[in-house]
Each structure stands twice: as C-alpha cells, then as structure tokens.
Design a protein around this motif. Structure first.
Motif, PDB file in Angstrom:
ATOM      1  N   SER A 187      52.743  80.133 -57.672  1.00 51.24           N
ATOM      2  CA  SER A 187      53.145  79.626 -56.216  1.00 51.24           C
ATOM      3  C   SER A 187      52.110  78.853 -55.499  1.00 51.24           C
ATOM      4  CB  SER A 187      52.934  81.218 -55.432  1.00 51.24           C
ATOM      5  OG  SER A 187      53.626  82.176 -55.855  1.00 51.24           O
ATOM      6  N   ILE A 188      50.799  78.671 -56.029  1.00 50.91           N
ATOM      7  CA  ILE A 188      50.078  77.873 -55.320  1.00 50.91           C
ATOM      8  C   ILE A 188      50.394  76.366 -55.740  1.00 50.91           C
ATOM      9  CG2 ILE A 188      47.526  77.093 -55.183  1.00 50.91           C
ATOM     10  CD1 ILE A 188      46.794  79.973 -55.574  1.00 50.91           C
ATOM     11  N   TYR A 189      50.662  76.207 -57.204  1.00 52.04           N
ATOM     12  CA  TYR A 189      51.136  74.971 -57.741  1.00 52.04           C
ATOM     13  C   TYR A 189      52.560  74.460 -56.998  1.00 52.04           C
ATOM     14  CZ  TYR A 189      53.385  71.617 -60.705  1.00 52.04           C
ATOM     15  OH  TYR A 189      54.117  70.664 -61.292  1.00 52.04           O
ATOM     16  N   GLN A 190      53.255  75.083 -56.936  1.00 48.71           N
ATOM     17  CA  GLN A 190      54.782  74.941 -56.127  1.00 48.71           C
ATOM     18  C   GLN A 190      54.261  74.409 -54.598  1.00 48.71           C
ATOM     19  OE1 GLN A 190      57.511  74.298 -57.417  1.00 48.71           O
ATOM     20  NE2 GLN A 190      56.858  75.431 -59.514  1.00 48.71           N
ATOM     21  N   ALA A 191      53.413  75.094 -54.149  1.00 53.08           N
ATOM     22  CA  ALA A 191      53.110  74.537 -52.713  1.00 53.08           C
ATOM     23  C   ALA A 191      52.421  73.139 -52.623  1.00 53.08           C
ATOM     24  CB  ALA A 191      52.431  75.527 -52.067  1.00 53.08           C
ATOM     25  N   ASN A 192      51.789  72.948 -53.798  1.00 55.05           N
ATOM     26  CA  ASN A 192      50.928  71.572 -53.622  1.00 55.05           C
ATOM     27  C   ASN A 192      51.422  70.617 -54.914  1.00 55.05           C
ATOM     28  OD1 ASN A 192      48.584  72.376 -52.074  1.00 55.05           O
ATOM     29  ND2 ASN A 192      48.895  74.245 -53.246  1.00 55.05           N
ATOM     30  N   LYS A 193      52.802  70.930 -55.317  1.00 53.72           N
ATOM     31  CA  LYS A 193      53.189  70.084 -56.415  1.00 53.72           C
ATOM     32  C   LYS A 193      52.964  68.798 -56.250  1.00 53.72           C
ATOM     33  CE  LYS A 193      57.623  70.028 -59.428  1.00 53.72           C
ATOM     34  NZ  LYS A 193      57.564  68.878 -59.599  1.00 53.72           N
ATOM     35  N   THR A 194      53.238  68.215 -54.951  1.00 50.07           N
ATOM     36  CA  THR A 194      53.324  66.617 -54.895  1.00 50.07           C
ATOM     37  C   THR A 194      51.950  66.099 -55.247  1.00 50.07           C
ATOM     38  OG1 THR A 194      55.009  66.593 -53.171  1.00 50.07           O
ATOM     39  CG2 THR A 194      53.782  64.511 -53.310  1.00 50.07           C
ATOM     40  N   LEU A 195      50.941  66.984 -54.527  1.00 50.57           N
ATOM     41  CA  LEU A 195      49.573  66.394 -54.674  1.00 50.57           C
ATOM     42  C   LEU A 195      49.069  66.705 -55.955  1.00 50.57           C
ATOM     43  CD1 LEU A 195      46.631  65.773 -53.571  1.00 50.57           C
ATOM     44  CD2 LEU A 195      46.430  68.056 -53.184  1.00 50.57           C
ATOM     45  N   ILE A 196      49.342  67.629 -56.765  1.00 56.45           N
ATOM     46  CA  ILE A 196      48.946  67.840 -58.052  1.00 56.45           C
ATOM     47  C   ILE A 196      49.536  67.045 -59.239  1.00 56.45           C
ATOM     48  CG2 ILE A 196      48.698  69.427 -60.158  1.00 56.45           C
ATOM     49  CD1 ILE A 196      48.408  71.784 -57.796  1.00 56.45           C
ATOM     50  N   ASP A 197      50.909  66.797 -59.082  1.00 58.11           N
ATOM     51  CA  ASP A 197      51.583  66.088 -59.992  1.00 58.11           C
ATOM     52  C   ASP A 197      50.876  64.654 -60.035  1.00 58.11           C
ATOM     53  OD1 ASP A 197      52.884  68.141 -60.738  1.00 58.11           O
ATOM     54  OD2 ASP A 197      54.758  67.558 -59.781  1.00 58.11           O
ATOM     55  N   GLY A 204      47.986  62.859 -69.268  1.00 63.04           N
ATOM     56  CA  GLY A 204      48.045  63.839 -70.430  1.00 63.04           C
ATOM     57  C   GLY A 204      47.269  65.119 -70.814  1.00 63.04           C
ATOM     58  N   VAL A 205      47.516  65.522 -69.094  1.00 63.90           N
ATOM     59  CA  VAL A 205      46.642  67.196 -69.156  1.00 63.90           C
ATOM     60  C   VAL A 205      48.132  68.006 -68.636  1.00 63.90           C
ATOM     61  CG1 VAL A 205      44.661  66.091 -68.343  1.00 63.90           C
ATOM     62  CG2 VAL A 205      46.273  66.547 -66.686  1.00 63.90           C
ATOM     63  N   SER A 206      47.609  69.473 -68.645  1.00 64.50           N
ATOM     64  CA  SER A 206      48.438  70.239 -68.249  1.00 64.50           C
ATOM     65  C   SER A 206      49.061  70.022 -66.570  1.00 64.50           C
ATOM     66  CB  SER A 206      47.802  71.667 -68.232  1.00 64.50           C
ATOM     67  OG  SER A 206      48.687  72.876 -67.618  1.00 64.50           O
ATOM     68  N   LYS A 207      50.277  70.388 -66.392  1.00 64.47           N
ATOM     69  CA  LYS A 207      50.595  69.975 -65.022  1.00 64.47           C
ATOM     70  C   LYS A 207      49.909  71.114 -63.972  1.00 64.47           C
ATOM     71  CE  LYS A 207      54.548  73.274 -64.694  1.00 64.47           C
ATOM     72  NZ  LYS A 207      55.987  73.615 -64.390  1.00 64.47           N
ATOM     73  N   TYR A 208      49.066  72.003 -64.531  1.00 64.27           N
ATOM     74  CA  TYR A 208      48.368  72.850 -63.741  1.00 64.27           C
ATOM     75  C   TYR A 208      46.921  72.561 -63.313  1.00 64.27           C
ATOM     76  CZ  TYR A 208      52.316  76.006 -64.235  1.00 64.27           C
ATOM     77  OH  TYR A 208      53.489  76.632 -64.268  1.00 64.27           O
ATOM     78  N   THR A 209      46.648  71.414 -63.958  1.00 66.21           N
ATOM     79  CA  THR A 209      45.231  70.780 -63.935  1.00 66.21           C
ATOM     80  C   THR A 209      44.971  70.404 -62.552  1.00 66.21           C
ATOM     81  OG1 THR A 209      45.326  70.091 -66.229  1.00 66.21           O
ATOM     82  CG2 THR A 209      43.466  69.338 -64.654  1.00 66.21           C
ATOM     83  N   ILE A 210      43.917  70.849 -62.018  1.00 71.23           N
ATOM     84  CA  ILE A 210      43.388  70.655 -60.555  1.00 71.23           C
ATOM     85  C   ILE A 210      42.108  69.741 -60.507  1.00 71.23           C
ATOM     86  CG2 ILE A 210      44.622  72.196 -59.223  1.00 71.23           C
ATOM     87  CD1 ILE A 210      42.319  74.042 -59.347  1.00 71.23           C
ATOM     88  N   HIS A 211      41.885  69.083 -59.491  1.00 74.43           N
ATOM     89  CA  HIS A 211      40.550  68.234 -59.658  1.00 74.43           C
ATOM     90  C   HIS A 211      39.758  68.434 -58.390  1.00 74.43           C
ATOM     91  CE1 HIS A 211      42.458  65.721 -63.067  1.00 74.43           C
ATOM     92  NE2 HIS A 211      43.415  66.016 -62.133  1.00 74.43           N
ATOM     93  N   GLU A 212      38.581  68.188 -58.624  1.00 76.35           N
ATOM     94  CA  GLU A 212      37.597  68.353 -57.781  1.00 76.35           C
ATOM     95  C   GLU A 212      37.725  67.527 -56.500  1.00 76.35           C
ATOM     96  OE1 GLU A 212      32.634  68.424 -56.995  1.00 76.35           O
ATOM     97  OE2 GLU A 212      33.430  68.044 -59.136  1.00 76.35           O
ATOM     98  N   GLY A 213      37.670  68.068 -55.197  1.00 73.73           N
ATOM     99  CA  GLY A 213      37.925  67.492 -53.853  1.00 73.73           C
ATOM    100  C   GLY A 213      39.327  67.418 -53.244  1.00 73.73           C
ATOM    101  N   GLN A 214      40.441  68.082 -54.232  1.00 73.26           N
ATOM    102  CA  GLN A 214      41.518  68.228 -53.749  1.00 73.26           C
ATOM    103  C   GLN A 214      41.412  69.271 -52.730  1.00 73.26           C
ATOM    104  OE1 GLN A 214      43.655  68.815 -57.372  1.00 73.26           O
ATOM    105  NE2 GLN A 214      44.515  66.872 -57.342  1.00 73.26           N
ATOM    106  N   VAL A 215      42.208  69.264 -51.833  1.00 72.47           N
ATOM    107  CA  VAL A 215      42.645  70.249 -50.805  1.00 72.47           C
ATOM    108  C   VAL A 215      43.923  70.848 -50.946  1.00 72.47           C
ATOM    109  CG1 VAL A 215      42.573  70.853 -48.297  1.00 72.47           C
ATOM    110  CG2 VAL A 215      40.992  69.269 -49.091  1.00 72.47           C
TER     111      VAL A 215
END
Length: 219
Positions: A187-197, A204-215
């Motif tokens: 649910s969190i991924y779908q709400a932030n899909k544009t940013l995360i993708d 070459g990482v999982s689509k669910y990978t997040i990065h330090e500093g992202q809000v």
C-alpha cells in the motif's frame, strides 16, 4: 545537507538558497482620539521562492539521471493541474534529520533562464504559495427559515502522513511502524510508486527498494 521534493520528486541539484515569506493580514487603522491600532487577523498564505539548477550534463553531484525535459514537464504539469501538491524540504546533519518543512502549495510562477555561460544547463526560478483547504456551505430555505447545511469540502490534497527514509529502513519496517502490520508494505509502495520507480529505474534492484532521504506518503 538539504533535500528538496516537489510532489514527491526530488530536485536533481539542491538549490543554494531558499526564501520562505511568512505573511499576515493584520490591518492598522486610526481611531479618533486613540491613534493607530492594529487589528489582528488570521495569518496570510506563506510564499516560497528558490532557484533550481536543472542540468543537461551528467554531473556526479546530480541526484538522478532524469533529463531536463523530465523536470520541465513536471513543472508544467504542476502549474496547469489546478491542484495543490506537497513541497518538502529535509534538513540533515549527517544521518540525523534536524527538521522538515512540509507544506501544501500551488506552483504560482516559474521562469526558465538559459545562459551560454552555463552551457546547456538551465536555471529555473520557482515561486510557490501555500494552499489551505476551504469549503462552501449550502443554504436552503424551508418555511421562510434559512438552514445552513454541512460544509462541502473543496480540499484537493489528502492529509496523509509522511515518512523520511533513513538508513536501514524498508517498506516492510515502515508498514510495521505505521500499521502494526508489515504485510501492508505494498500500500505504501503504490502511494509512492512514481517516486520509488524513478529512483530504482535502471538500478537492477527490487521495485520495493527505497533510499535514504526519500519522503514517503503514508496513506
């Protein structure tokens, strides 16, 4: 260290200067025999301005590989959408978050400057204005009596929580923190899909990978 986000998209180069103007609507009037008095009213809308470098060269200090057209399209979309969006500034000292500015805004104006001294790079001056939700009331007349019905909200931006990603975070851990259930991470991924993708594109990482500093928006 500063990190700027417009509608969840991180600016490629952190602006060197940010101006936040806190307005008020107080009014000074003169009363006979009393002199000037100040009538205090509700605060006005905050105004924000800054200049952003939009590079067309692959600098090592730029945050991602999106080209200038990507950001120009973003600015045009925000300017013409007739909707508010979140403007977020994160202030970091090493890995510690000092404080955030998180405000719902509209994009009032932006000016693109091209200068031969800067090569192909662009400078964009941006002016934002705070957006406050408001509503209308419907009045009906019954038997000569005016009845005010509940207000109809005209708000365009949801009151979602936000989470600033720090080292070691994962969508599962964030879901566990806010929902007490890690399995709701999608649910969190779908709400932030544009940013995360956008951040994970070509990595070459999982689509669910997040990065330090992202809000992230927590729906």
């Amino acid at each position: 260290m500063y990190i700027f986000f417009m509608n969840g998209i991180e600016l490629p180069v952190t602006p060197s200067k940010l101006t936040i103007s806190i307005k008020n609507n107080n009014k000074t009037i003169n009363l006979i025999n009393e002199g000037d008095i100040n009538i205090l009213k509700q605060p006005g809308l905050t105004e924000i301005s800054f200049e952003a470098l939009i590079p067309q060269t692959n600098y090592v200090f730029a945050k991602n590989d999106n080209n200038a057209k990507y950001y120009l399209d973003l600015f045009e979309k925000l300017k013409g959408s007739k909707k508010s969006f979140q403007f977020i500034v994160i202030r970091l000292r090493e890995k510690d978050i000092l404080f955030n500015s998180n405000i719902s805004v509209s994009l009032e104006d932006y000016t693109i400057t091209e200068d031969a001294k800067n090569g192909l790079d662009l400078n964009v001056s941006i002016k934002l204005k705070q957006y406050k939700a408001y509503g209308t009331k419907k009045v009906i007349v019954q038997n000569g009596v005016a009845i005010v019905q509940d207000s109809r909200d005209i708000k365009t931006a949801p009151d979602n929580k936000t989470h600033a990603v720090v080292s070691g975070d994962s969508l599962w851990a964030i879901s566990k923190k806010y929902y007490n259930d890690g399995s709701k991470y999608d649910s969190i991924y779908q709400a932030n899909k544009t940013l995360i993708d956008a951040a994970n594109s070509g990595q070459g990482v999982s689509k669910y990978t997040i990065h330090e500093g992202q809000v992230l928006t927590i729906p």
